[in-house]
Scaffold this motif. Structure first.
Motif: not given
Length: 446
Positions: A187-198
């Motif tokens: 299962r994969s993490r939402a793209v926007e969640s990744i971008i927000s953390e980065v």
């Protein structure tokens, strides 16, 4: 009913210590738990200190990892018999019964996010009813999970390099691997969640590393790993992107062509190879042949100047004949991989390979030693090939080498480099010429 001593810490903060075993995904999740404890008012202390709460994030990838998990749990209980000992993660999923009596709290991979809640429940009462290990596992069926549980971090423990978890679980079911059974389906993490953390981490860190249980399998909303890399490549502040372990067959021409255009991607690639023998790969259920591995190596060499290509290798898999081993050894040597991470085969109950006839331990040890020696030769050859080249180094620490003050860091190829310097250059990135291979394996740069 299990009696525990009530912890009255009204004047001082309660102290919590965390020990993380295993992979970078575990390290990431341990940081998330640390932040949750800090937010709840706990003071984080070193695991060697006396604490009110000990959290052990366990691993079960090998028998050695199992043993270490049990040892650390017992060490915590002996350090402070009145402390709350919370074990979580993969070993808990696999064999909670073995540690039930040494732990006060047991949490699977999907319930690590409930750590503070469970500790507070327990510390608020002198008595509590603890679920038995037999009750625990059916209540936390990570194996059947289909949704990614997001628990972003805000302040990575590493001061220069941040690990970003973007994927969980695995659908491969390789014959030797217990991980799909304890981590669940992919299962994969939402793209926007990744971008927000980065974007948040980019304020303090210049390098990040994508990690996951099977990073190659990243897929969310129709987007794949290469799309996430492209998005992160455009974020200001981040200057380097590293990729965790990847399946060799993910390196298609389209994938390599895409990431090679992202200038922040480091030319350091890690294959989850496991064997270089086609017959052994088939029994392992690896779903590719060494031909695809060679194609990936050739492709990376055609797009990048001297890429550092590493690989995980299992030594002494049950079906591995002497011919299989020799064939694999020659292939690895001829393809000039930079480095091998060698793991002697370890039986994991519940996997297909558990019931296979194991090779004699002396043969497994001999093959592992041969591969380790080969890795050392390949690593030395690769480092020597870089002499005279200009390397980009991110400095991370200071050391004294031969009585001289030096700053130490990693190049884009993940080679440890040293430069004589009195000034504190930690956190800075610069380009330097590789001058000499030192006795400790570092490259001296000027």
């Amino acid at each position: 009913i299990k009696k525990v001593k009530y912890m009255d810490n009204t004047e001082n903060k309660m102290k919590a210590a965390i020990h993380s075993l295993g992979c970078k995904v575990n390290s990431y999740e341990s940081t998330a738990m640390k932040e949750a404890l800090e937010k709840a008012g706990y003071e984080i202390v070193d695991f060697t200190e006396i604490a009110d709460v000990y959290v052990i994030n366990t691993c079960t990838v090998t028998a050695v990892a199992d043993k270490k998990s049990r040892q650390i749990i017992r060490r915590a209980k002996n350090k402070n018999p009145n402390a709350i000992v919370a074990a979580c993660g993969c070993y808990v999923e696999k064999n909670a019964q073995a540690i039930n009596h040494d732990c006060d709290i047991l949490l699977g991979n999907d319930t690590k996010v409930n750590l503070v809640e469970e500790i507070n429940k327990l510390s608020a009462s002198r008595q509590y009813k603890q679920d038995t290990a037999d009750d625990f596992l059916p209540k936390n069926p990570s194996f059947n999970l289909r949704e990614y549980i997001d628990s972003p971090i805000h302040a990575p423990d590493d001061k220069t390099r941040a690990f970003i978890k973007i994927q969980e679980g695995c659908n491969q079911f390789c014959s030797y691997c217990i991980i799909p059974y304890v981590r669940g389906r992919s299962r994969s993490r939402a793209v926007e969640s990744i971008i927000s953390e980065v974007e948040n981490i980019a304020k303090t860190h210049r390098e990040l590393v994508f990690c996951g249980i099977n990073l190659s399998d990243y897929s969310y909303g129709g987007y794949d790993l290469s799309y996430v890399i492209q998005r992160v490549n455009d974020i200001d502040g981040i200057e380097r992107i590293r990729l965790g372990s990847l399946e060799p067959d993910v390196f298609t021409r389209d994938f390599v062509d895409t990431i090679s255009k992202c200038e922040k991607v480091c030319k350091h690639f890690h294959f989850s190879l496991q064997s270089a023998s086609d017959d052994v790969l088939a029994v392992m259920n690896r779903r590719y042949t060494y031909g695809s591995v060679k194609s990936a190596v050739d492709l990376l060499n055609s797009y990048y100047y001297k890429p550092a290509i590493c690989a995980d290798i299992i030594a002494g898999f049950p079906s591995e004949s002497q011919k299989d081993f020799e064939t694999g050894y020659e292939r690895i040597r001829d393809n000039k991989l930079f480095q091998l991470h060698v793991f002697p085969f370890s039986k994991r109950k519940g996997t297909k390979a558990y019931n296979m006839q194991a090779l004699p331990s002396d043969i497994v040890s001999k093959r592992a030693k041969s591969l380790i020696n080969l890795s050392e030769e390949l690593e030395r050859e690769y480092k020597i090939s870089l002499l005279g080249d200009e390397l980009e180094v991110l400095f991370e620490e200071k050391q004294y080498i031969g009585g001289q003050s030096c700053v130490i860091g990693h190049s884009r190829e993940y080679i440890k480099c040293a430069m004589a310097a009195e000034n504190d250059l930690r956190g800075s990135i610069g380009k330097y010429r590789a001058e000499k291979l030192l006795d400790n394996g570092y490259l001296r740069v000027l």
